[in-house]
Design a protein around this motif. Structure first.
Motif, PDB file in Angstrom:
ATOM      1  N   HIS A   1     -46.581   5.125 -25.673  1.00  0.00           N
ATOM      2  CA  HIS A   1     -44.963   4.982 -25.717  1.00  0.00           C
ATOM      3  C   HIS A   1     -44.331   3.901 -24.419  1.00  0.00           C
ATOM      4  N   GLU A   2     -45.064   4.007 -23.271  1.00  0.00           N
ATOM      5  CA  GLU A   2     -44.764   3.348 -22.163  1.00  0.00           C
ATOM      6  C   GLU A   2     -45.568   1.731 -22.578  1.00  0.00           C
TER       7      GLU A   2
ATOM      8  N   HIS B   1     -43.138  -0.170 -24.522  1.00  0.00           N
ATOM      9  CA  HIS B   1     -42.032  -0.907 -23.906  1.00  0.00           C
ATOM     10  C   HIS B   1     -42.243  -2.101 -23.110  1.00  0.00           C
TER      11      HIS B   1
ATOM     12  N   GLN C   1     -37.472  -0.851 -17.933  1.00  0.00           N
ATOM     13  CA  GLN C   1     -36.618   0.325 -18.329  1.00  0.00           C
ATOM     14  C   GLN C   1     -35.481   0.217 -17.105  1.00  0.00           C
TER      15      GLN C   1
ATOM     16  N   CYS D   1     -36.815   9.269 -24.704  1.00  0.00           N
ATOM     17  CA  CYS D   1     -36.792   7.839 -23.977  1.00  0.00           C
ATOM     18  C   CYS D   1     -35.589   8.218 -22.914  1.00  0.00           C
ATOM     19  N   LEU D   2     -35.896   7.733 -21.828  1.00  0.00           N
ATOM     20  CA  LEU D   2     -34.792   7.785 -20.922  1.00  0.00           C
ATOM     21  C   LEU D   2     -33.751   6.412 -21.213  1.00  0.00           C
TER      22      LEU D   2
END
Ligand code: ZN
Length: 171
Positions: A136-137, A140, A51, A94-95
């Motif tokens: 979630h991470e 990614h 990210q 989510c960022l």
């Protein structure tokens, strides 16, 4: 420490599969420090290195809800080794997908194997928000976004919205 620029949907970088970290170098330590700085500034509860545009299997998390208390956690090369049958639904954000939320169902508890910043192997069992956040991470790191867990209709709608916004910003 530096606040790094967040990669935003629909940037294809978010679809990259991140590489294992290997030896924990000064560069990795700087990356972790910058990720915390970026995450706290946003603010967010979790961040994957991709990210901020770095395709390495590094995750930073802080799910502490107490005002003014920081509980930073780093996960290097994290891997889910067990998931509970029971599921839990959480309204995720989510960022990399600002101001968008959607309900995602995931295992309620997970056991995660990872290395800490000293390179030591660790294993924890997580539940609640931490369990949701870790899953979630780790998604990614595999190029998966939480919107991939939503219905096609909802996903297409948000993809369209962000594609439009990116076009507008580029113009
Ligand atoms: Zn995210």
């Amino acid at each position: 420490m530096t606040i790094r620029q967040l990669v935003i949907l629909p940037d294809p970088v978010l679809r990259r599969i991140s590489d294992p970290v290997g030896p924990i170098t000064g560069e990795i330590r700087t990356l972790v420090a910058d990720m915390f700085e970026t995450m706290y500034d946003a603010p967010g509860v979790g961040l994957a290195a991709i990210q901020v545009g770095v395709p390495k299997r590094v995750v930073t998390i802080d799910t502490s809800k107490e005002e003014g208390v920081r509980k930073p956690q780093v996960f290097i090369d994290p891997e889910i080794v067990w998931s509970s049958e029971e599921k839990r639904v959480y309204d995720e954000g989510c960022l990399s997908i600002p101001d968008y939320y959607g309900e995602v169902e995931r295992p309620d508890r997970v056991r995660v194997k990872f290395r800490d910043l000293d390179g030591r192997e660790q294993e924890i069992e997580a539940d609640g928000l931490l369990a949701t956040c870790i899953q979630h991470e780790i998604d990614h790191l595999n190029g998966v976004l939480f919107i991939d867990h939503l219905s096609k209709l909802k996903r297409d709608r948000v993809l369209k919205k962000f594609a439009k916004a990116a076009k507008r910003d580029a113009a």
